[in-house]
Scaffold this motif. Structure first.
Motif, mmCIF file in Angstrom:
data_model
loop_
_atom_site.group_PDB
_atom_site.id
_atom_site.type_symbol
_atom_site.label_atom_id
_atom_site.label_comp_id
_atom_site.label_asym_id
_atom_site.label_seq_id
_atom_site.Cartn_x
_atom_site.Cartn_y
_atom_site.Cartn_z
ATOM 1 N N HIS A 137 0.869 -1.183 0.000
ATOM 2 C CA HIS A 137 0.000 0.000 0.000
ATOM 3 C C HIS A 137 0.898 1.224 0.000
ATOM 4 O O HIS A 137 1.709 1.390 0.904
ATOM 5 C CB HIS A 137 -0.875 -0.012 1.255
ATOM 6 N N PHE A 190 -3.104 7.321 -4.017
ATOM 7 C CA PHE A 190 -2.387 6.145 -3.534
ATOM 8 C C PHE A 190 -2.953 4.886 -4.181
ATOM 9 O O PHE A 190 -4.016 4.918 -4.798
ATOM 10 C CB PHE A 190 -2.479 6.040 -2.008
ATOM 11 N N ALA A 193 -8.492 1.219 -3.318
ATOM 12 C CA ALA A 193 -7.294 1.888 -3.820
ATOM 13 C C ALA A 193 -6.744 1.219 -5.078
ATOM 14 O O ALA A 193 -5.573 1.357 -5.408
ATOM 15 C CB ALA A 193 -6.232 1.944 -2.728
ATOM 16 N N TRP A 239 -0.982 6.503 2.312
ATOM 17 C CA TRP A 239 -2.336 7.045 2.148
ATOM 18 C C TRP A 239 -2.696 7.997 3.277
ATOM 19 O O TRP A 239 -3.576 8.839 3.124
ATOM 20 C CB TRP A 239 -3.364 5.923 2.075
#
Length: 134
Positions: free
Chosen positions: A20, A121, A57, A23
């Motif tokens: 990830h 993101f 995302a 964010w």
């Protein structure tokens, strides 16, 4: 063909595994993953899988840059959800067509333009790169 598989990363959110980009904090530059290959290639294919619990995302628009190093990158293509069939949902899989470039590259950058919810993101649970010709 040669294959590079980027294994899942351990998440801080329970037992889910995924990459990830940042964010919860603002960054000045676009979010990206950069891959430095052990050999140069003129033809390759890549795949990625969205995280399994949701597609919040997931990439909706992203740029692929290729080059001989991170200071010498050229835009290959802007990928778009509607034109390229990018997956929006949980565990959605994208398989690229063969990417053929004129000048052999050993550096690839996947740069997020926007995710499906409008954020900057993105998340991947799996990413694979297949070198089809050197």
């Amino acid at each position: 063909s040669n294959s590079l598989l980027f294994s899942k990363t351990k998440s801080t959110e329970g037992s889910s595994n995924y990459f990830h980009s940042a964010w919860s904090v603002s960054i000045a530059d676009k979010h990206y993953v950069q891959v430095k290959l052990p050999v140069s290639t003129k033809t390759f294919r890549f795949t990625y899988t969205n995280r399994s619990n949701n597609g919040n995302a997931a990439l909706a628009w992203f740029n692929l840059y290729t080059g001989t190093n991170e200071n010498n990158l050229q835009l290959y293509k802007r990928f778009a959800w509607d034109e390229d069939g990018l997956p929006s949902g949980a565990a959605g899989v994208y398989v690229s067509p063969d990417v053929s470039i004129d000048n052999a590259a050993n550096t690839l950058r996947f740069e997020c333009e926007s995710n499906w919810t409008g954020g900057s993101f993105f998340v991947w649970s799996e990413f694979s790169l297949f070198i089809l010709s050197e």
